[in-house]
Design an enzyme around this catalytic site. Sequence first.
Site, PDB file in Angstrom:
ATOM      1  N   GLU A   1       0.803  -1.244  -0.063  1.00 40.21           N
ATOM      2  CA  GLU A   1       0.012  -0.168   0.052  1.00 40.21           C
ATOM      3  C   GLU A   1       0.840   1.421  -0.024  1.00 40.21           C
ATOM      4  O   GLU A   1       0.461   2.231   0.689  1.00 40.21           O
ATOM      5  CB  GLU A   1      -1.139  -0.173   1.041  1.00 40.21           C
ATOM      6  CG  GLU A   1      -2.109  -1.241   0.804  1.00 40.21           C
ATOM      7  CD  GLU A   1      -3.299  -0.995   1.639  1.00 40.21           C
ATOM      8  OE1 GLU A   1      -3.762  -0.186   1.680  1.00 40.21           O
ATOM      9  OE2 GLU A   1      -3.917  -2.026   1.792  1.00 40.21           O
TER      10      GLU A   1
HETATM   11  N1  CAA Z   1      -6.364  11.617  -4.203  1.00 45.41           N
HETATM   12  C1  CAA Z   1      -6.834  12.035  -5.610  1.00 45.41           C
HETATM   13  N2  CAA Z   1      -6.314  12.537  -6.767  1.00 45.41           N
HETATM   14  C2  CAA Z   1      -4.645  12.236  -6.525  1.00 45.41           C
HETATM   15  C3  CAA Z   1      -4.190  11.813  -5.441  1.00 45.41           C
HETATM   16  C4  CAA Z   1      -5.017  11.733  -4.118  1.00 45.41           C
HETATM   17  N3  CAA Z   1      -4.464  11.033  -2.896  1.00 45.41           N
HETATM   18  N4  CAA Z   1      -2.871  11.773  -5.630  1.00 45.41           N
HETATM   19  C5  CAA Z   1      -2.695  11.903  -6.866  1.00 45.41           C
HETATM   20  N5  CAA Z   1      -3.624  12.245  -7.350  1.00 45.41           N
HETATM   21  C6  CAA Z   1      -4.031  12.622  -8.572  1.00 45.41           C
HETATM   22  C7  CAA Z   1      -3.316  13.997  -9.056  1.00 45.41           C
HETATM   23  O1  CAA Z   1      -3.782  15.161  -8.735  1.00 45.41           O
HETATM   24  C8  CAA Z   1      -2.781  13.828 -10.647  1.00 45.41           C
HETATM   25  O2  CAA Z   1      -4.212  14.163 -11.080  1.00 45.41           O
HETATM   26  P1  CAA Z   1      -3.811  15.490 -12.250  1.00 45.41           P
HETATM   27  O3  CAA Z   1      -2.805  15.184 -13.084  1.00 45.41           O
HETATM   28  O4  CAA Z   1      -5.432  15.632 -12.623  1.00 45.41           O
HETATM   29  O5  CAA Z   1      -3.715  16.659 -11.066  1.00 45.41           O
HETATM   30  C9  CAA Z   1      -2.974  12.386 -10.729  1.00 45.41           C
HETATM   31  O6  CAA Z   1      -3.593  11.766  -9.727  1.00 45.41           O
HETATM   32  C10 CAA Z   1      -1.494  11.887 -10.942  1.00 45.41           C
HETATM   33  O7  CAA Z   1      -0.785  12.323  -9.616  1.00 45.41           O
HETATM   34  P2  CAA Z   1       0.666  12.448  -9.599  1.00 45.41           P
HETATM   35  O8  CAA Z   1       1.178  13.308 -10.731  1.00 45.41           O
HETATM   36  O9  CAA Z   1       1.104  12.728  -8.114  1.00 45.41           O
HETATM   37  O10 CAA Z   1       1.240  11.019  -9.780  1.00 45.41           O
HETATM   38  P3  CAA Z   1       2.761  10.263  -9.649  1.00 45.41           P
HETATM   39  O11 CAA Z   1       3.001   9.494 -11.047  1.00 45.41           O
HETATM   40  O12 CAA Z   1       3.549  11.402  -9.333  1.00 45.41           O
HETATM   41  O13 CAA Z   1       2.433   9.331  -8.498  1.00 45.41           O
HETATM   42  C11 CAA Z   1       2.228   8.552  -6.447  1.00 45.41           C
HETATM   43  C12 CAA Z   1       2.036   9.706  -7.252  1.00 45.41           C
HETATM   44  C13 CAA Z   1       1.776   9.062  -4.999  1.00 45.41           C
HETATM   45  C14 CAA Z   1       3.743   8.328  -6.017  1.00 45.41           C
HETATM   46  C15 CAA Z   1       1.432   7.374  -6.619  1.00 45.41           C
HETATM   47  O14 CAA Z   1       2.124   6.774  -7.854  1.00 45.41           O
HETATM   48  C16 CAA Z   1       1.556   6.111  -5.603  1.00 45.41           C
HETATM   49  O15 CAA Z   1       0.866   6.318  -4.579  1.00 45.41           O
HETATM   50  N6  CAA Z   1       2.330   5.072  -5.839  1.00 45.41           N
HETATM   51  C17 CAA Z   1       2.242   3.758  -4.859  1.00 45.41           C
HETATM   52  C18 CAA Z   1       1.127   3.024  -5.292  1.00 45.41           C
HETATM   53  C19 CAA Z   1       0.649   2.029  -4.148  1.00 45.41           C
HETATM   54  O16 CAA Z   1       0.402   2.564  -2.870  1.00 45.41           O
HETATM   55  N7  CAA Z   1       0.642   0.580  -4.515  1.00 45.41           N
HETATM   56  C20 CAA Z   1       0.176  -0.165  -3.487  1.00 45.41           C
HETATM   57  C21 CAA Z   1      -0.585  -1.264  -4.295  1.00 45.41           C
HETATM   58  S1  CAA Z   1      -1.892  -1.686  -3.375  1.00 45.41           S
HETATM   59  C22 CAA Z   1      -1.548  -2.909  -2.198  1.00 45.41           C
HETATM   60  O17 CAA Z   1      -0.611  -3.115  -1.728  1.00 45.41           O
HETATM   61  C23 CAA Z   1      -2.785  -3.529  -1.768  1.00 45.41           C
HETATM   62  C24 CAA Z   1      -2.765  -4.787  -1.135  1.00 45.41           C
HETATM   63  O18 CAA Z   1      -2.967  -5.666  -1.720  1.00 45.41           O
HETATM   64  C25 CAA Z   1      -2.321  -4.875   0.173  1.00 45.41           C
END
Ligand code: CAA
Length: 381
Positions: A364
Amino acid sequence: MLNFDFTEEQLMIQQSARDYAQRELIKDVIERDTKALFPTEHVKALTELGFMGMMADPKYDGGGMDTVSYVLALEEISKVDSSAAVIISVNNSLVCYELEEFGTEEQKEKWLKPLASGKKLGAFLLSEPEAGSDATSQRTMALDMGDHYLVNGVKNWITNGNCASTYILIAQTHKEKGHKGINALIVDRNSPGITLGPHEDKMGMRSSDTHSIMFSDVKVPKENLLGGDGMGFKIAMKTLEGGRIGIAAQALGIAQGAYERALKYSKERKAFGTEIINHQAIGFKLAEMHTRIEAARYFTLKSAWLKDQGRPYGTASAMAKYWAAETAMYVTTEAVQIHGGYGYVKEYHVERLMRDAKLTQIYEGTSEIQLIIIARAIMNE
Ligand code: CAA
């Protein structure tokens, strides 16, 4: 107003989780870990206790409890068996929440009700072999074929992959639009064209059910689109904000469980003529462990409280997840050290808690991803 008291209801939920964990989950937790056995009977019992859809609205057969109660319950369960806790947290935070928040009334009736009541389990399919932290790089395609989506691709590390009957799938529909072309789809796990890889033989959380999932020309009806077209990435990110509260609570439980065992052991074990807690080297370790855990608890409860208040909680949940996961790793490592050789064998539980703790720094969103989220929030202050 700053109030650190829990309500009667919150305390009852905490007690109910504690009783079940200390009375039932503990009995065969080492065997489940050793043999990587899914806790089928415990999931049934935890469903009856109302933990599977505890935060969903009662009108969709959920428990209607708040996020603070959820944290208290997950901490108690994770003190004993964090594999059972992650089954609960994925169903609650990543699947029920997502359906309730972004689903239509028809979707909630059809898909949320069986999940919130615990009759069925759900899974959240975001990670891919080449898109983990870099979640916008989705390669799984859900082509728009008019009346349905045609899905091809592979999802990785999926918790509840085999036991779930409903998947929330994040996939690319309009490649040229990047993250704005990603959709969230509700997928029936029995759809033709879905196959599962073998159960992952993990270091920790060994009795949770983790698989890769392959999609080959899987047809998903158009009515299964969650939110609007192109909303999938934002839906996934918003969902993970809450998911991270669940993982923080889990990490907190692992840390607290290891700390309690280390404290008890250090009051019983004697060396150099006295209980080892009387040696400053051990006393300081326990003080450091306890202090870090208390900080993790406040971060986690604060993020839960913010969510319950309807206030923004994305940065708070990233801080909670980061600190609680780092604390779990720190505390479990120290707990093994305090136990000496006994810490290195299964009977004393702390080596298992240490292996489980490691995953909280990874799934996550890794600890590094949480720091990215926090850093970006600070830059925008
Ligand atoms: N809420 C709503 N929108 C969001 C957001 C949020 N928290 N965070 C980002 N966004 C939106 C941004 O506003 C952007 O939209 P716009 O272009 O319209 O403004 C879009 O999403 C892209 O955002 P970023 O440019 O910030 O994207 P990024 O490529 O830089 O990545 C990141 C951001 C936070 C690093 C994201 O990629 C991330 O969270 N990565 C980790 C993924 C993760 O947690 N994976 C876990 C897998 S699930 C799991 O483990 C489940 C399980 O089985 C236990």
